[in-house]
Design an enzyme around this catalytic site. Structure first.
Site, short mmCIF file in Angstrom:
data_model
loop_
_atom_site.label_atom_id
_atom_site.label_comp_id
_atom_site.label_asym_id
_atom_site.label_seq_id
_atom_site.Cartn_x
_atom_site.Cartn_y
_atom_site.Cartn_z
N LYS A 50 0.67 -1.28 0.01
CA LYS A 50 0.09 0.06 0.00
C LYS A 50 0.88 1.26 -0.04
CE LYS A 50 -0.36 -0.20 5.15
NZ LYS A 50 -1.34 -0.19 6.07
N TYR A 267 15.17 30.81 9.26
CA TYR A 267 14.11 31.36 9.56
C TYR A 267 13.83 31.43 11.24
CZ TYR A 267 11.52 31.14 4.83
OH TYR A 267 11.24 31.62 3.48
#
Length: 389
Positions: A50, A267
């Site tokens: 999956k 940042y």
């Protein structure tokens, strides 16, 4: 039939243009599956593919597993099942994530097998099969402690007594805590499942996922269904990983610069440099699945964990400095010899030198998330020996 599998396959971004690269060792994946198959005996062993084979690509993973002897696959949704069938037409494919009536024509045409996990789904499946001379097969999911999908044990026992003419071909449940050998829930789930099997005599059963295969109570089923361990992830917590690494993720250095003591980086100015610092800025970020939570500073997680992610280059580990951003991540390479990390070189994020699960822990998550979050900007290189298994 499976087409000839090339020894080296490249996909994804052009290597001249990509900011990161993935090396996927399909021989290691096959070796892992064979180990899991040996541990599962006398049960047969399926493969969970999956999430596009945990991010590695159904089109690449399924053919080599088929060549290794795997004949049964589990997917989450029917669309994934169709992709398995496209490369392995004779495979038995179970679809885990429920069933809705509008999908019935797809099951009729594709030979996919739904895993039914509620009375509604059972009633719908029975109604849609009513006009067919030959009823389509299905699997039955029973909840033994996960409280996710599945009939309750009471509902399943009642159903077993009422459905003598419409029985599933496979009975499954899912273990919630098998990665922790000491957790009390797993013994209760194994015990409940063995009682259930008595009500579905003559029907194959499946309980063992990757950690379940290694559990001390690993017994009493006909089909195991490993997932993350095939792809190199740890099957058990706190125990040395017996699986071979399958994926190596690397980030390309865009620029090497010097930051001075007392300056900040990134940042939010969350990293203050404690020394003159050589910084390698790499073209990888959370848009590529290298999670923001792996930042060296400036995220809430750093209040509970001492440091963030680390990279590996020139034989040494180098820490992430500041925040991981959308497209770039910085590493402190001050402890490397001059010239050991240059613009255009690659820093390993996880792989042969930094384990998948260690990289995940540094980001406060699990290897599953790192693998399935890998973006489409990587250059991908698949390695496979082509030797007969």
């Amino acid at each position: 039939m499976i087409a000839k599998i090339p020894r080296i396959t490249t996909t994804g971004a052009d290597p001249r243009l990509a900011g990161g690269r993935l090396t996927i060792d399909l021989d290691a994946l096959v070796s892992n599956w064979l180990l899991l198959a040996e541990k599962s005996k006398p049960a047969r062993t399926a493969a969970v593919v999956k999430a596009d084979a945990y991010g590695l690509g159904i089109v690449h993973v399924v053919p080599v597993l088929w060549k290794a002897g795997c004949r049964t696959f589990f997917v989450a949704v029917a669309e994934e099942g169709l992709r398995v069938k496209a490369v392995a037409p004779d495979a038995q494919v179970f679809v885990l994530n429920g069933f809705f009536a509008e999908a019935f024509p797809v099951y009729e045409q594709s030979d996919l097998i739904p895993v039914l996990g509620s009375l509604r789904e059972l009633a719908s499946w029975k109604e849609l099969n009513a006009g067919r001379a030959e009823k389509l097969p299905y699997a039955l999911h029973v909840d033994t402690g996960m409280n996710r999908l599945g009939l309750t044990v009471t509902e399943a026992v009642r159903f077993a007594g009422e459905a003598a003419d419409d029985r599933p071909i496979l009975l499954i449940t899912h273990l919630a805590t098998a990665d922790d050998q000491n957790h009390a829930l797993s013994p209760r789930q194994f015990e409940s499942f063995q009682k259930l099997r008595a009500n579905f005599s003559g029907i194959e059963s499946s309980i063992a996922n990757s950690p379940g295969i290694f559990h001390s109570l690993n017994t009493g089923y006909e089909l195991s269904r490993p997932g993350v361990a095939m792809y190199g992830g740890e099957p058990l917590s706190g125990i040395a990983n017996p699986m071979r690494p399958v994926v190596t993720a690397e980030a390309r250095i865009i620029q090497v610069r010097m930051g001075l003591k007392g300056e900040t980086a990134g940042y939010g100015a969350t990293a203050t440099l404690s020394r003159d610092t050589r910084i390698a800025i790499c073209s990888i970020g959370y848009a590529d699945g290298y999670l923001r939570s792996a930042s060296g500073s400036g995220v809430p997680l750093r209040q509970t964990l001492n440091s963030g992610g680390i990279g590996f280059i020139a034989g040494k580990k180098v820490p992430v400095i500041g925040r991981v951003t959308m497209d770039m991540t910085s590493f402190d390479i001050s402890d490397l010899d001059e010239g050991d990390a240059r613009e255009g070189d690659y820093i390993e994020l996880f792989g042969t030198n930094i384990s998948l699960d260690d990289a995940a822990r540094a980001a406060g998550t699990i290897g599953y998330e790192l693998l399935t979050s890998l973006g489409n900007r990587y250059h991908r290189r698949y390695l496979y020996s082509g030797n007969e298994i």
